[in-house]
Design an enzyme around this catalytic site. Structure first.
Site, PDB file in Angstrom:
ATOM      1  N   GLU A 123       0.796  -1.241   0.000  1.00 42.83           N
ATOM      2  CA  GLU A 123       0.000   0.000   0.000  1.00 42.83           C
ATOM      3  C   GLU A 123       0.822   1.282   0.000  1.00 42.83           C
ATOM      4  OE1 GLU A 123      -2.716  -0.465   3.296  1.00 42.83           O
ATOM      5  OE2 GLU A 123      -3.727  -2.168   2.359  1.00 42.83           O
TER       6      GLU A 123
ATOM      7  N   ASN B   5       2.161  -5.055  -3.210  1.00 44.22           N
ATOM      8  CA  ASN B   5       0.772  -5.439  -2.928  1.00 44.22           C
ATOM      9  C   ASN B   5      -0.074  -4.197  -2.624  1.00 44.22           C
ATOM     10  OD1 ASN B   5      -1.000  -7.787  -2.348  1.00 44.22           O
ATOM     11  ND2 ASN B   5      -1.031  -7.016  -0.233  1.00 44.22           N
TER      12      ASN B   5
ATOM     13  N   HIS C 265     -10.303  -6.760  -2.106  1.00 43.81           N
ATOM     14  CA  HIS C 265     -11.365  -6.678  -1.101  1.00 43.81           C
ATOM     15  C   HIS C 265     -12.594  -6.068  -1.797  1.00 43.81           C
ATOM     16  CE1 HIS C 265      -8.771  -7.825   2.174  1.00 43.81           C
ATOM     17  NE2 HIS C 265      -7.873  -6.933   1.788  1.00 43.81           N
TER      18      HIS C 265
ATOM     19  N   GLU D  61      -5.836 -11.141  -1.275  1.00 48.81           N
ATOM     20  CA  GLU D  61      -6.617 -10.958  -0.032  1.00 48.81           C
ATOM     21  C   GLU D  61      -8.109 -10.906  -0.343  1.00 48.81           C
ATOM     22  OE1 GLU D  61      -5.293  -7.584   2.294  1.00 48.81           O
ATOM     23  OE2 GLU D  61      -3.191  -7.917   1.796  1.00 48.81           O
TER      24      GLU D  61
ATOM     25  N   ASP E 174     -12.029 -10.994  -0.597  1.00 48.52           N
ATOM     26  CA  ASP E 174     -13.295 -11.254   0.085  1.00 48.52           C
ATOM     27  C   ASP E 174     -14.388 -10.472  -0.636  1.00 48.52           C
ATOM     28  OD1 ASP E 174     -12.262  -8.857   1.153  1.00 48.52           O
ATOM     29  OD2 ASP E 174     -12.115  -9.637   3.191  1.00 48.52           O
TER      30      ASP E 174
HETATM   31  C1  XIL Z   1      -6.061  -6.700   8.298  1.00 51.40           C
HETATM   32  C2  XIL Z   1      -6.285  -7.917   9.208  1.00 51.40           C
HETATM   33  O1  XIL Z   1      -7.135  -8.805   8.541  1.00 51.40           O
HETATM   34  C3  XIL Z   1      -6.886  -7.471  10.518  1.00 51.40           C
HETATM   35  O2  XIL Z   1      -6.978  -8.572  11.419  1.00 51.40           O
HETATM   36  C4  XIL Z   1      -6.061  -6.357  11.147  1.00 51.40           C
HETATM   37  O3  XIL Z   1      -6.722  -5.865  12.298  1.00 51.40           O
HETATM   38  C5  XIL Z   1      -5.856  -5.223  10.168  1.00 51.40           C
HETATM   39  O4  XIL Z   1      -5.290  -5.723   8.964  1.00 51.40           O
HETATM   40  N1  XIL Z   1      -4.967  -4.891   3.683  1.00 51.40           N
HETATM   41  C6  XIL Z   1      -3.909  -5.654   4.096  1.00 51.40           C
HETATM   42  C7  XIL Z   1      -4.069  -6.568   5.248  1.00 51.40           C
HETATM   43  O5  XIL Z   1      -2.855  -5.656   3.432  1.00 51.40           O
HETATM   44  O6  XIL Z   1      -2.882  -6.705   5.990  1.00 51.40           O
HETATM   45  C8  XIL Z   1      -5.188  -6.114   6.145  1.00 51.40           C
HETATM   46  O7  XIL Z   1      -5.370  -7.119   7.142  1.00 51.40           O
HETATM   47  C9  XIL Z   1      -6.452  -5.877   5.360  1.00 51.40           C
HETATM   48  C10 XIL Z   1      -6.239  -4.800   4.333  1.00 51.40           C
END
Ligand code: XIL
Length: 328
Positions: free
Chosen positions: A133, A174, A210, A239, A241
Site C-alpha cells: 500500500e 501489494n 477486497h 486478499e 473477500d
Molecule cells: C487486516 C487484518 O485482517 C486485521 O486482522 C487487522 O486488524 C488489520 O489488517 N490490507 C492488508 C491486510 O494488506 O494486511 C489487512 O489485514 C487488510 C487490508
C-alpha cells in the site's frame, strides 16, 4: 467416505493455488479451523503475524511465535506460503510512536528488519509482499514514515534488501483498490515501471481484491492483470473477500457472491494468474467483524465457508470453475 474432491484437490489438479489468510490463535484452538485450512487450501498467508507490530515487541527484539506456527503449518501440509508484509504504514509497533529517529537510523532499522525476517524464512516462504500500500487513493505516493525519511527510494531498498537474503523468493508489491483499470492501478503501473527501469528486483504485483461494496468489472480486471504481465510481472490475487454495503444488498446475496467469485476465478484461469488467496478461512474469522467501523458498513460473510464451516455457494462456484464443471 465422500468421494467428492475438495477445493484443494480441484485447485491442485489445475496447477492453481487457492489460499486463506490464517491466524495462529485459531489454528491452535479450533480443530475445525485447522482442518478446513489444511483440507481445502493449498496456500496460506499469515493474516497479521508477520507484520512489524506483532513481530517487534521492542526495538531490539523479535517475537516469531505466531509467525512460526503459521509458516510451519503451511510447510508441514505442503502449502505455498506468502509472507505479508515487510514495509507498510499500518500495524507498526507501538513503541515506534515515541521513537525520535534520524533518517539514517530508520534506514538501518528497516534493513535489519528485512534481513532478519526474510533470512529466518529463507527456506520456508515462497513469496513476500515486500511493500504494501505505498500508493495513496489519488495515485500519489503515500506519505508514510518510510517515504518521509527515504523518499521513493525506500521501495528500491526494501526489494534489494529482501533479494540479498533470499534470491529464491518471489518479491511482490501489494495494494488495494487497484484490481481493475483505474486511477490507482494506473499510478501503480507507473511506479512499478519506474522500479523496473531502475533494475529493482521485483517479481510481481498482488491485487488485494477486497470487493466490499463495489465489484470491479471482470473484463477490466483481466485487462489490468495483462498489462502488469506485459511488464514482465506475475500477478496474484492476495486478499480476496466479497461483501456488500449494509444498506445496499442484492436480492440473493449468497448467489451473487458465488457468481462474482466464479467470474474472478475464471479471469485468473484466462490470464494465467495462478494464485488466489481469500482473506480468512470462514465467515467467523473475517476481519470485517473487528476492523474499525467496518461491521457497521459492510456485511460480514465474505468468505467461502460459513460460521459453522459449511461450504457456501461461493465455495461450490470456485471449485466448479477450477474443475471446469461449472462454467457460466
Ligand atoms: C487486516 C487484518 O485482517 C486485521 O486482522 C487487522 O486488524 C488489520 O489488517 N490490507 C492488508 C491486510 O494488506 O494486511 C489487512 O489485514 C487488510 C487490508
Amino acid at each position: 467416505m465422500s468421494t467428492e474432491q475438495t477445493l484443494r484437490e480441484a485447485a491442485t489438479n489445475r496447477d492453481f493455488r487457492i489460499g486463506a489468510a490464517l491466524a495462529a490463535r485459531a489454528l491452535r484452538s479450533d480443530p475445525s479451523y485447522w482442518k478446513a485450512a489444511r483440507n481445502e487450501f493449498n496456500a496460506v498467508t499469515p493474516e497479521n503475524a508477520l507484520k512489524m507490530g506483532p513481530l517487534r515487541p521492542s526495538p531490539h527484539t523479535y517475537d516469531f511465535t505466531d509467525a512460526d506456527a503459521i509458516v510451519d503449518f503451511g510447510r508441514e501440509n505442503d502449502m505455498y506460503v506468502r509472507g505479508h508484509t515487510l514495509v507498510w504504514h499500518n500495524q507498526k509497533p507501538e513503541w515506534f510512536q515515541a521513537w525520535d529517529y534520524t533518517d539514517d537510523q530508520l534506514r538501518k532499522f528497516l534493513r535489519d528488519h528485512i534481513h532478519t525476517v526474510v533470512g529466518r524464512y529463507r527456506s520456508s516462504i515462497d513469496a513476500w509482499d515486500v511493500v504494501n500500500e505505498a500508493v495513496a487513493d489519488d495515485g500519489t505516493l503515500r506519505e508514510t514514515v518510510w517515504y518521509d525519511a527515504l523518499g521513493e527510494e525506500y521501495l528500491d531498498l526494501a526489494f534489494q534488501w529482501a533479494r540479498e537474503v533470499n534470491p529464491e523468493a518471489d518479491l511482490y508489491y501489494n495494494d488495494y483498490g487497484a484490481d481493475a483499470i483505474n486511477e490507482k492501478s494506473d499510478a501503480i503501473y507507473d511506479l512499478l515501471e519506474r522500479l523496473l527501469e531502475r533494475d529493482v528486483p521485483i517479481d510481481g504485483v498482488g491485487l488485494q481484491f477486497h470487493a466490499l461494496a463495489g465489484r470491479p468489472d471482470p473484463e477490466s480486471v483481466a485487462e489490468n492483470i495483462r498489462r502488469f504481465q506485459d511488464l514482465g510481472l506475475d500477478v496474484q490475487i492476495t486478499e480476496m473477500d466479497v461483501a456488500n454495503a449494509v444498506d445496499d444488498q442484492p436480492e440473493d446475496p449468497l448467489a451473487e457472491q458465488a457468481d462474482y467469485y466464479r467470474e474472478i476465478v475464471e479471469v485468473c484461469l484466462e490470464t494465467d494468474c495462478d494464485t488466489l488467496v481469500t482473506w480468512g478461512v470462514h465467515d467467523g474469522s473475517t476481519w470485517l467483524r473487528n476492523f474499525k467501523d467496518f461491521s457497521k458498513r459492510y456485511t460480514d460473510d465474505p468468505l467461502l465457508f460459513d460460521d459453522g464451516y459449511e461450504p457456501k455457494p461461493a465455495y461450490d462456484a470456485v471449485k466448479g470453475a477450477l474443475s471446469g464443471t461449472d462454467r457460466s
